[in-house]
Motif scaffolding. Sequence first.
Motif, PDB file in Angstrom:
ATOM      1  N   TRP B 107      40.347  31.375  42.638  1.00 29.17           N
ATOM      2  CA  TRP B 107      40.250  31.720  41.217  1.00 29.17           C
ATOM      3  C   TRP B 107      38.953  32.459  40.904  1.00 29.17           C
ATOM      4  O   TRP B 107      38.944  33.382  40.086  1.00 29.17           O
ATOM      5  N   ALA B 108      37.859  32.020  41.513  1.00 32.97           N
ATOM      6  CA  ALA B 108      36.574  32.687  41.254  1.00 32.97           C
ATOM      7  C   ALA B 108      36.668  34.145  41.687  1.00 32.97           C
ATOM      8  O   ALA B 108      36.234  35.055  40.978  1.00 32.97           O
ATOM      9  N   GLU B 109      37.261  34.351  42.849  1.00 36.77           N
ATOM     10  CA  GLU B 109      37.441  35.700  43.383  1.00 36.77           C
ATOM     11  C   GLU B 109      38.227  36.570  42.394  1.00 36.77           C
ATOM     12  O   GLU B 109      37.819  37.678  42.057  1.00 36.77           O
ATOM     13  N   SER B 110      39.354  36.044  41.923  1.00 33.53           N
ATOM     14  CA  SER B 110      40.213  36.892  41.087  1.00 33.53           C
ATOM     15  C   SER B 110      39.750  36.940  39.638  1.00 33.53           C
ATOM     16  O   SER B 110      39.870  37.969  38.988  1.00 33.53           O
ATOM     17  N   ARG B 111      39.195  35.846  39.109  1.00 38.68           N
ATOM     18  CA  ARG B 111      38.920  35.806  37.669  1.00 38.68           C
ATOM     19  C   ARG B 111      37.491  36.170  37.281  1.00 38.68           C
ATOM     20  O   ARG B 111      37.266  36.686  36.192  1.00 38.68           O
ATOM     21  N   LEU B 112      36.532  35.820  38.132  1.00 33.95           N
ATOM     22  CA  LEU B 112      35.172  36.274  37.822  1.00 33.95           C
ATOM     23  C   LEU B 112      35.064  37.776  38.090  1.00 33.95           C
ATOM     24  O   LEU B 112      34.257  38.474  37.489  1.00 33.95           O
ATOM     25  N   ALA B 113      35.925  38.244  38.979  1.00 35.04           N
ATOM     26  CA  ALA B 113      36.056  39.678  39.236  1.00 35.04           C
ATOM     27  C   ALA B 113      34.714  40.363  39.468  1.00 35.04           C
ATOM     28  O   ALA B 113      34.369  41.367  38.835  1.00 35.04           O
ATOM     29  N   GLY B 114      33.906  39.735  40.339  1.00 36.02           N
ATOM     30  CA  GLY B 114      32.660  40.392  40.719  1.00 36.02           C
ATOM     31  C   GLY B 114      31.485  40.052  39.826  1.00 36.02           C
ATOM     32  O   GLY B 114      30.332  40.374  40.127  1.00 36.02           O
ATOM     33  N   ARG B 115      31.758  39.426  38.699  1.00 35.52           N
ATOM     34  CA  ARG B 115      30.674  39.010  37.777  1.00 35.52           C
ATOM     35  C   ARG B 115      30.123  37.670  38.269  1.00 35.52           C
ATOM     36  O   ARG B 115      30.887  36.781  38.629  1.00 35.52           O
ATOM     37  N   GLY B 116      28.820  37.507  38.264  1.00 35.79           N
ATOM     38  CA  GLY B 116      28.233  36.236  38.690  1.00 35.79           C
ATOM     39  C   GLY B 116      28.365  36.031  40.188  1.00 35.79           C
ATOM     40  O   GLY B 116      28.991  36.816  40.901  1.00 35.79           O
ATOM     41  N   ARG B 117      27.739  34.975  40.671  1.00 30.59           N
ATOM     42  CA  ARG B 117      27.777  34.678  42.106  1.00 30.59           C
ATOM     43  C   ARG B 117      28.326  33.277  42.287  1.00 30.59           C
ATOM     44  O   ARG B 117      27.663  32.293  41.970  1.00 30.59           O
TER      45      ARG B 117
END
Lengths: 291, 291
Positions: B107-117
């Motif tokens: 989910w982090a990969e798809s939903r943060l979409a590059g924002r944040g670490r």
Amino acid sequence: VKNLRQVSVIGLGLVGGSITLAVRQHIPGMTVVGYSHRAATRRKAKTLGTGLKIVDDLAAAAVRADLVILATPIFTFEGYFRELARTIRPDCIVTDVGSTKLLPHAWAESRLAGRGRYVGSHPVAGSEQRGVEFARDDLFDQARCILTTTPATDLAAVRALKGFWSALGCSVQTMSPAEHDRVFANVSHLPHVMAAGLVNASDNGDMRFAGKGFLDSTRIASGPATVWTDVLLANRENIADSIDRAIAQLTRLQTAIKKGNRTRIAQLLESARRKRATLIKYKIRKKELLR
Amino acid sequence: VKNLRQVSVIGLGLVGGSITLAVRQHIPGMTVVGYSHRAATRRKAKTLGTGLKIVDDLAAAAVRADLVILATPIFTFEGYFRELARTIRPDCIVTDVGSTKLLPHAWAESRLAGRGRYVGSHPVAGSEQRGVEFARDDLFDQARCILTTTPATDLAAVRALKGFWSALGCSVQTMSPAEHDRVFANVSHLPHVMAAGLVNASDNGDMRFAGKGFLDSTRIASGPATVWTDVLLANRENIADSIDRAIAQLTRLQTAIKKGNRTRIAQLLESARRKRATLIKYKIRKKELLR
């Protein structure tokens, strides 16, 4: 209790040792005699303090006893009953603290052969620890003690034994040996089987990551294997049935998990949560749990 | 830790609340912001004492954070990541305290979409209790915290997060999300399934006779059903496998019991006893257990 002048405890492990300590704490004036077939245990038991007489043979423990308590592994009872039949006074009350009760009743019937008055006892107390060095005078405080009786059981002996365990801090209840073994297959023997199964299903490396939940739910698997082997062998049919029921419940949850059935998973977990909440409330009300 | 000036904790239950308390205890100077979507929880959290800023919306919590920690049920993470992607600073470290890690990473990969670490966290701490009222500043003392990383994970973020959890008292280890979910299916999720299964297999009346063994081995079944439903759904394949292994062990013991095979029963119980003894020694050596 006032008619019981001498109690003799056969077997001085955690439970037997704790009985001797608790009697001296709670029943002043009662003579306490202890016997173990192991010399090393007798030596250790002598360090339990004053007021406990340790003897070197069973006959010496039995001959003047008003109450004999077997606190040895279940499958030793048959032999002890046979020996006790030769040495105890005819009206001596004989009991045991075994975790199953059908076999002890059957052995008492055949091996005491009318000598003494047998009643089954199961003080629901103990821990995963083993040995007289863990004995505690408060082991029976607020514990339950189940007495098992049949139509042939002497009622005066039941009354005296009720008084004895109550004096040690137990709340005493009576049931038939068959009912006892069915109930305790579910609430004591099955949990042990599941705890052992959980540890055996776990990889040593993986277990290092275990938190408090895993450690608590497997604590009883640290109990002495010999004692528990006896328990499982002495209650085979009931335990086999209990394991069937546990497997059915695991399969039910597994099916819901495999299907991703959120409602069903939540229902099963919530049912367990509520049942346990009700149980905890009951145990607190009965003062078997604090908090 | 010195580069982390503000931590924002999303979700103020037992774990989220305890993080806010532990940060104030152990990391002086760090700003702690808390958010819960429930107004009642926000009100309760305000009573946790000074030094904690409770805000009414997620954006207010996220906008100035150097570290955002999700301490909400796992299946809420996807939505939170989507919202966080719109509000956090580009270099904000994002983590969660979920008990499974593969899905949060996806989910982090798809939903943060590059924002944040994003880095996954799993502090192995908690209890069957629920809610901010049970929050404790020492919940993480001597606990393990697993960080989960993939080849794409930012190493500076991992270092900072290691510092953060260490400061709270955790011993920190890193593994892949797949390895994490396999290990914790065995040592955490399976025990929960077994505890719930044991309670569900037990009759309410019978349970009244339960002793400390039953109560300890089912303690975790009192955990919040909603949280655990999420965990079981988020780690379906691994848990289904773990349940298979547990059933195989139960069946193995059951077969030995049915056959009255003393040697085999003793062997299985002794194997569990030894494995647990080794585990306890390890945990004491690592100071995760006292005694």
